[in-house]
Design a protein around this motif. Structure first.
Motif, PDB file in Angstrom:
ATOM      1  N   GLN A  91       0.766  -1.272  -0.004  1.00 61.97           N
ATOM      2  CA  GLN A  91       0.005  -0.083   0.007  1.00 61.97           C
ATOM      3  C   GLN A  91       0.971   1.506  -0.102  1.00 61.97           C
ATOM      4  O   GLN A  91       0.513   2.346  -0.635  1.00 61.97           O
ATOM      5  CB  GLN A  91      -0.888  -0.159   1.324  1.00 61.97           C
ATOM      6  N   ASN A 115      -4.245  -0.179 -17.492  1.00 63.97           N
ATOM      7  CA  ASN A 115      -4.332  -0.385 -15.858  1.00 63.97           C
ATOM      8  C   ASN A 115      -3.166  -0.455 -15.415  1.00 63.97           C
ATOM      9  O   ASN A 115      -2.350  -1.117 -15.770  1.00 63.97           O
ATOM     10  CB  ASN A 115      -5.352  -1.782 -15.620  1.00 63.97           C
ATOM     11  N   TYR A 139      -0.321  -4.151 -10.290  1.00 58.85           N
ATOM     12  CA  TYR A 139      -0.555  -4.228  -8.666  1.00 58.85           C
ATOM     13  C   TYR A 139       0.437  -5.102  -8.059  1.00 58.85           C
ATOM     14  O   TYR A 139       1.183  -5.915  -8.647  1.00 58.85           O
ATOM     15  CB  TYR A 139      -1.848  -4.863  -8.803  1.00 58.85           C
ATOM     16  N   ASN A 154       1.783  -7.531  -4.797  1.00 58.80           N
ATOM     17  CA  ASN A 154       1.221  -8.329  -3.567  1.00 58.80           C
ATOM     18  C   ASN A 154       2.483  -9.170  -2.923  1.00 58.80           C
ATOM     19  O   ASN A 154       3.182  -9.598  -3.747  1.00 58.80           O
ATOM     20  CB  ASN A 154       0.001  -9.204  -4.077  1.00 58.80           C
TER      21      ASN A 154
END
Length: 448
Positions: free
Chosen positions: A322, A367, A370, A372
């Motif tokens: 984050q 997009n 991302y 993780n």
């Protein structure tokens, strides 16, 4: 320090009673010993954080402390072990149970947290597991308490100082000292032995001593209605010193990407395209910031609709998926600084790499990547999925929020020009998708 004393109703009690003890939640009796509680604090802080409810029995009977002062020894334990800002506490009381229940919220710690017996634990599902040996070293590296790049390797210093990579670097950078003296001054020698960082930067083939310090590249093809991915061909292994390793891997991956056909309506088969900066920065970040003490490669997996870059080691210290674009922490500062001394270094803008990668995706209206954490790896996925058109983004926003003006539309579409947004508004009004309201600076648009 004063903590909130909150009166709760049966609904809050019921909520906690439905929570299963897991990776992020545990309940303990108010009779728990300080030493035992310190193991739970260590486990949650060293993993991903979590909540402790102290004053609830195993059968979920709520029986708190007779007074908040009775919990002081446990609170002192939390204060002693956790840095300020990485935990919070409150007391819960109710007409439905006796006493005061202590609710601890623990954040993931930027350094290893130990129990009162100086042992480290980590949360694994619903258990606190003691970590020792290599697992403890791995945990300490992931927190940034130690770094593997400074580990000495019993390799030939003469071979290193006479390597083509070392000689080329010394000539290109106009270094006038001897290679061995340069390495010593940079903290890259320990008792005459080169460190991991020295080998990765200047050895012609560091994988001779560090066999997992390379990159594996895979091509997966998608077929069938179930959209299953299948490995195509044999994975490629890229090796060499870091400077050339990054370039070779990037070139190899780009060739594979260029070979992937994409069917566009009206255009037939075209090449799939990713921003060059995005792949470069994410790959560079993976190589420079991976945990070299973990015996695994950097993996680049190229699919029909995405690229995945996996880097060994969890995110270090206080970095999370984050906050990774805003916070800074160098797991391997010697490597990062050393490679930045090469001509045209891959990490030209230190600290801005991932931001550059994300901005490049925005410019192509794709997009965003991302990030993780999965086990002991960090995975960055670069999707090849177009963002909604500006008109679609505007209409979708109005449907969700009720209205939109020019300023908000520029933020939603990431288009800076007011004139362009006015044109889109006019087109949407003519098409009957939006209706204009107000006038001048008070103009806004809504669904008719």
């Amino acid at each position: 320090m004063m903590f909130d004393n909150k009166k709760v109703d049966s609904g809050t009690i019921g909520y906690f009673d439905t929570q299963q003890e897991n990776h992020f939640f545990d309940r303990k009796s108010a009779r728990i010993a300080v030493a035992k509680l310190s193991q739970s604090i260590s486990a949650f802080a060293n993993a991903d954080g979590g909540e402790l409810l102290i004053g609830v029995e195993d059968d979920k009977t709520w029986r708190g402390f007779a007074s908040v002062e009775d919990a002081n020894p446990l609170l002192d334990t939390a204060f002693d072990r956790l840095k300020s800002g990485y935990f919070d506490a409150e007391f819960l009381n109710s007409d439905h149970f006796p006493g005061f229940v202590l609710h601890l919220s623990i954040e993931r710690s930027p350094s290893v947290v130990y129990s009162t017996s100086d042992e480290a634990y980590i949360r694994n599902n619903a258990q606190n597991k003691k970590v020792t040996g290599e697992r403890l070293d791995s945990l300490r590296r992931s927190k940034g308490d130690i770094t593997y790049e400074s580990h000495a390797i019993p390799a030939s210093l003469e071979d290193l100082t006479n390597s083509e990579t070392m000689i080329h670097f010394m000539l290109e950078s106009d270094r006038i000292s001897e290679p061995s003296e340069f390495l010593r001054k940079q903290g890259l020698l320990i008792d005459g032995n080169p460190t991991v960082a020295a080998l990765l930067l200047y050895s012609d083939h560091p994988q001779g001593q560090l066999p997992h310090a390379g990159i594996k590249i895979y091509r997966y093809e998608t077929s069938g209605e179930a959209r299953r991915d299948f490995l195509s061909g044999v994975p490629l292994t890229i090796e060499g010193p870091i400077y050339t390793l990054i370039r070779r891997a990037e070139e190899t991956a780009q060739k594979i990407i260029d070979s992937i056909p994409r069917l566009d309506q009206g255009s037939g088969l075209t090449k799939i395209e990713y921003p060059v900066e995005t792949l470069h920065e994410i790959l560079t970040n993976a190589v420079l910031h991976r945990d070299y003490g973990t015996r695994d490669y950097v993996h680049i997996k190229i699919f029909d609709n995405r690229i995945e870059v996996e880097s060994p080691g969890r995110l270090p210290a206080n970095i999370t998926p984050q906050n990774i674009l805003d916070e800074r922490f160098a797991r391997n500062p010697l490597i990062q600084r050393g490679i930045n001394r090469f001509p045209d270094p891959p990490n030209m803008d230190i600290g801005e790499g991932l931001n550059t990668a994300f901005q490049a995706m925005e410019r192509l209206r794709l997009n965003l990547p991302y990030i993780n954490e999965s086990g002991d790896h960090v995975r960055v996925t670069i999707p090849h999925e177009p963002l909604a058109s500006p008109q679609e983004a505007i209409v979708n926003y109005v449907r969700e929020s009720g209205r939109i003006n020019n300023s908000t539309a520029r933020t939603v579409t990431k288009i800076e020009q007011e004139r362009t947004i006015r044109r889109y508004f006019a087109e949407l009004v003519d098409a009957g998708e939006l209706a204009q309201r107000g006038s001048g600076r008070g103009t806004y648009y809504e669904i008719p």
